[in-house]
Scaffold this active site. Structure first.
Site: not given
Length: 467
Positions: A109-111, A142
């Protein structure tokens, strides 16, 4: 829109200056001087937008110093590596819907925030003709998201700290296989909190910060928080599309409190989220905080190594932004609380939480290794889906809170391929990798081991920093 520090000792800054600053000069974190608001009518107008278009609308409320055309160009470029849906929603039964946040280049999800961060930081540096040496800390995802977003950028060098031996083999390969001149991987002896403390120590030394042009990309960075606000609006609009009136709660696996803070900001802006449900793993400092009002970070020795390693955090950086709101935006109380942490090892916000629990709408729960395995197994049997262990923590805790008639969304955090050993333990399946991913896993790894020592880290960066 200007941004102030949670500790009250820094000059207000516009968006681009605040994101390049990273940690504020007084050691605090940048927060909006006033929270922007979104009306129900505006929400309805946003339903038909694509994800990049929605991102432009939401981020324009925060980044008022960026021209709208430039912002639209950046959001289009940021989400070009994603499939058309960008953030798909998938029902898995029991009233729970997964919000697919892991469609980006590093499968996490960090993308969604990092790809935008890469665009906006490059834009801000070009405006000033300056460079940035990014110093970050990662517990797993991250780091790779930042490195993939920032690799090859001429004005940026990345120095990413990770805890030695604490990430999954896939996470290590994803970061350390990169062979880019502007990417520097550093494995620190200790746990994630030690890495995070080093970042804060160097960023808090203004002479070091200025001379090395240091900035941050972990979730203390303003752009990360604001970019994550977007998918809360997106998910709510998709979940309520049928009738527009369903009550929606959202469960967020959380370690450093950055992702759920973005949900809190979305709720404060007017998005009608009924409850935000924080899911912790065995390192459940945040669950203890929301249940008791006592914030009691644990030492490195007390931080457990678990099968949801990206949440193996006992000192949540972004909690300071929430506490700033909890204490009525009083920076003196924030500073006093942090002194309590130093002198007695905990800070007591029980009276504040008792007054404002309903207003802030956050509840919490803890998931264990056994819970993760059981949930992965059950979701696979019932829905045919394989979820990663962090998402399993979210589903486990979501089940404790879901109520009849409520749409419960769970934010997916990563693809299961990143945690193949746990998936095999849960359901006996050996995950297969694409040729591209297998080549990454087999590639030579580039990483330097350093002790938990600020002087050694400073010397390492000084030799390689852009100037």
């Amino acid at each position: 829109m200007l941004y102030i520090s949670t500790r009250g000792g820094a000059e207000p800054l516009p968006y681009c200056d605040a994101l390049l600053e990273g940690l504020a000069t007084d050691g605090g974190l940048a927060v909006p001087q006033e929270m922007p608001s979104v009306s129900p009518e505006t929400l309805e107008r946003w339903r038909a937008l694509t994800y990049p278009q929605l991102a432009t609308e939401v981020l324009a409320l925060f980044a008022t110093d960026i021209e709208r055309d430039d912002l639209a160009r950046m959001t289009e470029a940021a989400y070009a590596p994603f499939p058309d849906a960008v953030v798909p929603l998938r029902r898995i039964g029991g009233g729970i819907t997964l919000v697919g946040l892991s469609e980006g280049p590093t499968l996490a999800f960090k993308d969604l925030a990092m790809q935008f961060l890469g665009q906006v930081v490059e834009h801000a540096l070009a405006r000033t003709g300056s460079v940035l040496n990014v110093l970050g800390a990662t517990s797993g995802d991250t780091g790779s998201a930042a490195e993939y977003a920032l690799r090859g950028k001429e004005r940026i060098a990345v120095f990413m700290l990770s805890p030695q031996g604490r990430m999954s083999p896939f996470q290590r390969a994803q970061m350390f296989s990169l062979d880019e001149p502007n990417i520097h991987n550093i494995a620190i002896e200790g746990v994630f909190d030690d890495c995070q403390n080093l970042v804060k120590e160097l960023a808090g030394d203004l002479e070091v910060k200025r001379s090395l042009h240091l900035g941050a990309v972990n979730s203390i960075n303003l752009a990360r928080i604001t970019a994550q606000v977007v998918y809360y609006f997106w998910a709510w609009l998709r979940a309520t599309d049928a009738d527009g009136h369903a009550e929606v709660s959202i469960t967020v696996p959380s370690g450093n409190f950055g992702n759920i803070l973005s949900g809190f900001y979305a709720r404060e802006m007017g998005l009608p989220i009924r409850r935000l449900v924080l899911a912790a793993n065995e390192n459940n400092v945040l669950d203890e905080f929301f249940r008791t009002g006592i914030y009691r970070p644990r030492s490195a020795a007390q931080t457990l190594q678990t099968s949801s390693p990206s949440m193996d955090i006992s000192k949540a950086s972004n909690l300071e932004r929430f506490i700033f709101e909890l204490v009525g935006r009083d920076p003196e109380r924030v500073v006093a609380a942090w002194k309590d942490l130093e002198t007695q090892g905990f800070a007591d916000f029980s009276a504040d939480l008792a007054r404002f629990t309903a207003e802030f709408g956050i509840v919490s729960g803890t998931s264990t290794h056994a819970d993760r395995l059981a949930t992965i197994r059950e979701v696979h049997e019932e829905a045919g889906e394989i979820i990663d262990p962090h998402t399993a923590d979210g589903v486990t805790v979501a089940r404790q809170y879901i109520e009849p008639g409520e749409a419960m969304l769970v934010l997916e955090t990563a693809k299961p391929e990143k945690f193949a050993e746990t998936i095999h333990e849960a359901i006996g399946i050996e995950l297969t990798y694409s040729d591209e991913l297998q080549a990454m896993l087999d590639a030579p790894q580039h990483v330097v081991d350093l002790p938990d020592d600020a002087a050694a880290l400073t010397a390492f960066i000084r030799e390689r920093a852009l100037s």
